[in-house]
Design a protein around this motif. Sequence first.
Motif, PDB file in Angstrom:
ATOM      1  N   LEU A 202       7.384  -5.961  18.436  1.00 25.15           N
ATOM      2  CA  LEU A 202       7.025  -4.640  18.956  1.00 25.15           C
ATOM      3  C   LEU A 202       6.701  -4.703  20.441  1.00 25.15           C
ATOM      4  N   LEU A 203       5.838  -5.619  20.828  1.00 26.81           N
ATOM      5  CA  LEU A 203       5.433  -5.721  22.229  1.00 26.81           C
ATOM      6  C   LEU A 203       6.629  -6.029  23.131  1.00 26.81           C
ATOM      7  N   ALA A 204       7.491  -6.948  22.673  1.00 28.10           N
ATOM      8  CA  ALA A 204       8.631  -7.340  23.490  1.00 28.10           C
ATOM      9  C   ALA A 204       9.597  -6.172  23.682  1.00 28.10           C
ATOM     10  N   VAL A 205       9.915  -5.469  22.599  1.00 27.94           N
ATOM     11  CA  VAL A 205      10.862  -4.357  22.693  1.00 27.94           C
ATOM     12  C   VAL A 205      10.294  -3.240  23.570  1.00 27.94           C
ATOM     13  N   VAL A 206       9.016  -2.940  23.416  1.00 28.87           N
ATOM     14  CA  VAL A 206       8.395  -1.901  24.243  1.00 28.87           C
ATOM     15  C   VAL A 206       8.470  -2.278  25.714  1.00 28.87           C
ATOM     16  N   LEU A 207       8.170  -3.540  26.033  1.00 26.18           N
ATOM     17  CA  LEU A 207       8.236  -3.981  27.426  1.00 26.18           C
ATOM     18  C   LEU A 207       9.665  -3.923  27.961  1.00 26.18           C
ATOM     19  N   LEU A 208      10.631  -4.288  27.133  1.00 26.18           N
ATOM     20  CA  LEU A 208      12.027  -4.246  27.557  1.00 26.18           C
ATOM     21  C   LEU A 208      12.503  -2.805  27.782  1.00 26.18           C
TER      22      LEU A 208
ATOM     23  N   ALA B  76      -2.543   0.415  12.679  1.00 23.52           N
ATOM     24  CA  ALA B  76      -2.995   1.494  13.570  1.00 23.52           C
ATOM     25  C   ALA B  76      -1.890   1.921  14.518  1.00 23.52           C
ATOM     26  N   ILE B  77      -1.072   0.957  14.941  1.00 24.29           N
ATOM     27  CA  ILE B  77       0.020   1.271  15.853  1.00 24.29           C
ATOM     28  C   ILE B  77       1.169   1.969  15.133  1.00 24.29           C
ATOM     29  N   ALA B  78       1.441   1.540  13.911  1.00 22.93           N
ATOM     30  CA  ALA B  78       2.617   2.027  13.191  1.00 22.93           C
ATOM     31  C   ALA B  78       2.535   3.509  12.848  1.00 22.93           C
ATOM     32  N   ALA B  79       1.322   4.006  12.629  1.00 24.39           N
ATOM     33  CA  ALA B  79       1.182   5.395  12.188  1.00 24.39           C
ATOM     34  C   ALA B  79       1.736   6.411  13.187  1.00 24.39           C
ATOM     35  N   PRO B  80       1.385   6.319  14.473  1.00 25.73           N
ATOM     36  CA  PRO B  80       1.826   7.361  15.404  1.00 25.73           C
ATOM     37  C   PRO B  80       3.193   7.141  16.051  1.00 25.73           C
ATOM     38  N   VAL B  81       3.755   5.930  15.966  1.00 20.38           N
ATOM     39  CA  VAL B  81       4.985   5.656  16.700  1.00 20.38           C
ATOM     40  C   VAL B  81       6.195   6.217  15.975  1.00 20.38           C
ATOM     41  N   GLU B  82       7.301   6.287  16.678  1.00 19.84           N
ATOM     42  CA  GLU B  82       8.518   6.834  16.094  1.00 19.84           C
ATOM     43  C   GLU B  82       9.153   5.833  15.128  1.00 19.84           C
ATOM     44  N   PRO B  83       9.996   6.310  14.213  1.00 24.95           N
ATOM     45  CA  PRO B  83      10.580   5.454  13.174  1.00 24.95           C
ATOM     46  C   PRO B  83      11.299   4.225  13.711  1.00 24.95           C
ATOM     47  N   MET B  84      11.943   4.337  14.869  1.00 27.32           N
ATOM     48  CA  MET B  84      12.686   3.202  15.409  1.00 27.32           C
ATOM     49  C   MET B  84      11.762   2.029  15.705  1.00 27.32           C
TER      50      MET B  84
ATOM     51  N   LEU C 207      -8.278 -14.222   8.000  1.00 23.72           N
ATOM     52  CA  LEU C 207      -8.958 -13.285   8.908  1.00 23.72           C
ATOM     53  C   LEU C 207      -8.070 -12.919  10.095  1.00 23.72           C
ATOM     54  N   MET C 208      -7.383 -13.915  10.644  1.00 21.71           N
ATOM     55  CA  MET C 208      -6.462 -13.643  11.738  1.00 21.71           C
ATOM     56  C   MET C 208      -5.351 -12.704  11.287  1.00 21.71           C
ATOM     57  N   THR C 209      -4.821 -12.959  10.100  1.00 24.11           N
ATOM     58  CA  THR C 209      -3.750 -12.115   9.562  1.00 24.11           C
ATOM     59  C   THR C 209      -4.242 -10.692   9.345  1.00 24.11           C
ATOM     60  N   LEU C 210      -5.448 -10.560   8.815  1.00 28.30           N
ATOM     61  CA  LEU C 210      -6.009  -9.229   8.570  1.00 28.30           C
ATOM     62  C   LEU C 210      -6.193  -8.472   9.871  1.00 28.30           C
ATOM     63  N   LEU C 211      -6.676  -9.165  10.888  1.00 27.84           N
ATOM     64  CA  LEU C 211      -6.882  -8.525  12.186  1.00 27.84           C
ATOM     65  C   LEU C 211      -5.564  -8.015  12.762  1.00 27.84           C
ATOM     66  N   VAL C 212      -4.533  -8.855  12.727  1.00 28.54           N
ATOM     67  CA  VAL C 212      -3.223  -8.443  13.249  1.00 28.54           C
ATOM     68  C   VAL C 212      -2.657  -7.302  12.413  1.00 28.54           C
ATOM     69  N   ALA C 213      -2.833  -7.377  11.085  1.00 26.25           N
ATOM     70  CA  ALA C 213      -2.313  -6.336  10.204  1.00 26.25           C
ATOM     71  C   ALA C 213      -2.996  -4.992  10.474  1.00 26.25           C
ATOM     72  N   VAL C 214      -4.305  -5.019  10.716  1.00 28.79           N
ATOM     73  CA  VAL C 214      -5.027  -3.777  11.019  1.00 28.79           C
ATOM     74  C   VAL C 214      -4.516  -3.170  12.328  1.00 28.79           C
ATOM     75  N   VAL C 215      -4.319  -4.018  13.327  1.00 30.44           N
ATOM     76  CA  VAL C 215      -3.796  -3.537  14.612  1.00 30.44           C
ATOM     77  C   VAL C 215      -2.400  -2.943  14.426  1.00 30.44           C
ATOM     78  N   MET C 216      -1.570  -3.635  13.673  1.00 29.75           N
ATOM     79  CA  MET C 216      -0.211  -3.152  13.450  1.00 29.75           C
ATOM     80  C   MET C 216      -0.202  -1.856  12.653  1.00 29.75           C
TER      81      MET C 216
ATOM     82  N   LEU D 100      10.849   0.351  12.552  1.00 33.68           N
ATOM     83  CA  LEU D 100      11.947  -0.515  12.113  1.00 33.68           C
ATOM     84  C   LEU D 100      11.923  -1.837  12.875  1.00 33.68           C
ATOM     85  N   VAL D 101      11.635  -1.765  14.170  1.00 30.39           N
ATOM     86  CA  VAL D 101      11.508  -2.978  14.982  1.00 30.39           C
ATOM     87  C   VAL D 101      10.398  -3.877  14.427  1.00 30.39           C
ATOM     88  N   MET D 102       9.282  -3.278  14.067  1.00 31.51           N
ATOM     89  CA  MET D 102       8.177  -4.049  13.507  1.00 31.51           C
ATOM     90  C   MET D 102       8.578  -4.698  12.188  1.00 31.51           C
ATOM     91  N   GLY D 103       9.291  -3.948  11.363  1.00 27.97           N
ATOM     92  CA  GLY D 103       9.713  -4.492  10.074  1.00 27.97           C
ATOM     93  C   GLY D 103      10.670  -5.665  10.233  1.00 27.97           C
TER      94      GLY D 103
END
Length: 279
Positions: A230-236, A173-181, A162-171, A184-187
Amino acid sequence: MSSRDGGRLQGRARMLSHSASWRVEATSEVDRLLTELASVPDGSDRTRVDQLLQEAKDLLTKGSSPIQWWTGQLVEHTWTKLFLAREILLLAQDDAAVRVQLPYLSTLIAPGDTTTAQVLTSYRTSTATMDRSLLRQVLARHHVATNIRHSAVRRLRNTIYLMTLLVAVVMGAIAAPVEPMLRLVMGIGALAGLATSVVTFATATAIPGPFSVVLPQALLKMTTGALTALLAVVLLVVGGFAELKTGSRGALAYAVIFGFSQQALTRLVDGRVKGLASP
């Protein structure tokens, strides 16, 4: 039950081994019980053990629905019948067969139960009449504890999924609108997170029983690695410590580092798994 019937039942039990690993293990237990049952004279106990083994074999032939997989109904019902068959068989066997099992039964005594330990020691060193009810109680307590443990592992497995599914759903939702780079960071973060599972599994003690948490643990580390990267790179990037552009080695390096860092977040889960692996 005749020896021919016992051989027929053993043959059918072996045919069930094509299924999942828990079925193979349960089938092996059926074989062992049938072998021991063959030397027991006819009587009500033998009939009851035979009935329980037949019921267990019937459960082993059934397919598992998603609901049954989630609740563990099929698995736990099968093992409960096998445990009960083992307990009743202990009452029906002759003294010689039971005395052979005394060393094993001695290992099942609860810590601090010195009285029962002394009684079993006396049985092993003398020919005194054994209290079969006491021996069955020792075995039954072990079986109850094992069932509780199986249920705890199943609940943990489900929670991790369930925890994995929740994180995967959030990811997702985020992955669709963001730029390819950023994708790639998420991958890369996901791969780094998955890599940490190799170290965890190499040093961990396997949990005995029909349920496994290896796959859900790996999936949780992978999805959490993607999220932390993703969160770390965005903050940096926001803080001006990294650039987000195609081929940016700095951003990709941070993705690897923070993908590995998810280990700090999933350590609590690993600790819970380690606790269940201990008897």
